[in-house]
Design a protein around this motif. Structure first.
Motif, mmCIF file in Angstrom:
data_model
loop_
_atom_site.group_PDB
_atom_site.id
_atom_site.type_symbol
_atom_site.label_atom_id
_atom_site.label_comp_id
_atom_site.label_asym_id
_atom_site.label_seq_id
_atom_site.Cartn_x
_atom_site.Cartn_y
_atom_site.Cartn_z
ATOM 1 N N ASN A 190 5.524 50.727 73.041
ATOM 2 C CA ASN A 190 4.608 51.824 73.345
ATOM 3 C C ASN A 190 4.156 52.530 72.071
ATOM 4 O OD1 ASN A 190 3.420 54.136 74.413
ATOM 5 N ND2 ASN A 190 5.263 54.879 75.457
ATOM 6 N N VAL B 92 10.162 64.731 76.426
ATOM 7 C CA VAL B 92 9.015 65.276 75.701
ATOM 8 C C VAL B 92 8.761 66.731 76.083
ATOM 9 C CG1 VAL B 92 6.549 64.936 75.290
ATOM 10 C CG2 VAL B 92 8.000 62.954 75.716
ATOM 11 N N LYS C 49 4.063 68.340 69.711
ATOM 12 C CA LYS C 49 4.951 67.909 70.796
ATOM 13 C C LYS C 49 6.317 67.556 70.214
ATOM 14 C CE LYS C 49 3.183 65.349 74.108
ATOM 15 N NZ LYS C 49 2.341 64.266 74.632
ATOM 16 N N PHE D 59 0.829 50.870 76.340
ATOM 17 C CA PHE D 59 1.967 49.968 76.551
ATOM 18 C C PHE D 59 1.492 48.539 76.364
ATOM 19 C CE2 PHE D 59 3.492 53.300 79.711
ATOM 20 C CZ PHE D 59 4.670 53.602 79.044
HETATM 21 O O1 LIG Z 1 3.862 62.463 75.852
HETATM 22 C C1 LIG Z 1 4.090 62.493 77.058
HETATM 23 O O2 LIG Z 1 3.625 63.352 77.791
HETATM 24 C C2 LIG Z 1 4.960 61.448 77.686
HETATM 25 C C3 LIG Z 1 4.970 60.191 76.921
HETATM 26 C C4 LIG Z 1 5.658 59.058 77.605
HETATM 27 O O3 LIG Z 1 6.517 59.195 78.432
HETATM 28 C C5 LIG Z 1 5.266 57.704 77.217
HETATM 29 O O4 LIG Z 1 4.359 57.551 76.372
HETATM 30 O O5 LIG Z 1 5.863 56.745 77.745
#
Ligand SMILES: O=C(O)CCC(=O)C(=O)O
Ligand SMILES: [Fe+2]
Length: 310
Positions: A166, A237, A175, A249
């Motif tokens: 990812n 997060v 963040k 992904f």
């Molecule tokens: O940044 C987010 O809000 C969540 C990110 C996440 O879970 C992801 O990219 O798989």
């Protein structure tokens, strides 16, 4: 007592070859800085996104508290036009609301058919697709999904894992991301793909005494940063500010290993799901024994699994 905390590694202006050789193969998270992510960096203001989006409705998480809790389900799913999601998430006090004027929003884009298709922002948001450059770190045919993530300031997403590699591209807002390695899964008290330790900063150690043993990797993503999250790494997060992100992904393993019906990218790989299924059946068979025997053979099974995994 606290968890051991490590900083996530950082790489600057990395190219495709270096990504493969020095980041992806290490199977550790990494913050990529100084990457060219396209015009979205400057263009994606609340006004631009809300003025240019289509009329379509989105399903959004709405919560009274900033820490979303999947066990107590302290959030609602509500439908709102995309423009309204962006506008509401960007402010902390609302004139129109579902629960109260200070509610929090979290949006994750879904596929055209939410049950069967993965999100692809090129298809669902074609008007924005040329604004964002996704680094070409993987072959086109391995692409699985691209997902919009929009959150109110303060919103916290529970600790979970996904089954694919990812790239989390932070476009606006800061963040905090906390990660735990897959090898520490035992200390996270899993419920499916999520950890039951909902408050990782003030964990309930009477309920979750081993949580403290999990190694904790931390980073703060600034606007423009990309976080590489390897498959199976747990992540939690918190949006420190209102934020817009897109994550991508891709299938880093042979395509036939992945479940075909997986709109979110979090279904366990086919051999993993089959093994879990067999294990559940084995445990059911053990139930035919009286407790003393069941306990003994369960321990033998644990020993066998431990021998294999460590
Ligand atoms: O940044 C987010 O809000 C969540 C990110 C996440 O879970 C992801 O990219 O798989
Ligand atoms: Fe995730």
């Amino acid at each position: 007592m606290t968890n051991v905390v490590k900083n996530v590694n950082v790489e600057y202006q990395i190219d495709q070859d270096n990504f493969a050789a020095t980041v992806q193969t290490k199977r550790k998270p990494c913050v990529l800085k100084g990457m060219d992510i396209g015009e979205c960096r400057s263009k994606w203001t609340v006004e631009y996104l809300s003025d240019n989006c289509g009329p379509h409705d989105c399903v959004v998480h709405v919560s009274e508290t900033s820490q979303m809790d999947f066990i107590n389900k302290n959030y609602l799913y509500r439908k709102l036009p995309f423009r309204e999601v962006v506008k509401r998430a960007s402010v902390t006090k609302h004139t129109e609301y579902f629960i109260n004027p200070k509610e929090f929003y979290y949006f994750r884009s879904l596929g055209e058919n939410v049950r069967t298709e993965a999100s692809n922002i090129t298809e669902q948001f074609p008007q924005f697709k040329d604004d964002i450059k996704i680094p070409q770190f993987f072959p086109q045919e391995s692409f699985f999904s691209s997902v919009f993530r929009i959150s109110s300031a303060g919103m916290q997403l529970w600790t979970h894992y996904d089954v694919m590699d990812n790239l989390l591209i932070q476009i606006n807002g800061r963040k905090r991301v906390t990660l735990f390695p897959p090898s520490d899964a035992l200390y996270l008290y899993l419920h499916g793909d999520k950890s039951m330790v909902t408050d990782i900063d003030r964990p309930d150690l009477t309920k979750f005494p081993n949580f403290i043993k999990a190694k904790r990797y931390e980073c703060v993503l600034e606007a423009g940063d990309i976080l590489f999250i390897p498959a199976l790494w747990f992540h939690n997060v918190i949006a420190l500010e209102f934020g817009i992100a897109v994550n991508v992904f891709w299938k880093n393993l042979k395509p036939e290993l992945y479940d075909k019906k997986d709109p979110y990218g979090n279904k366990d790989l086919i051999p993993a799901a089959r093994s879990m299924d067999i294990l559940n059946r084995a445990l059911k068979v053990l139930d035919e024994l009286p407790e003393e025997y069941r306990d003994f053979y369960a321990r033998k099974m644990v020993a066998k699994i431990q021998e294999k995994s460590y």
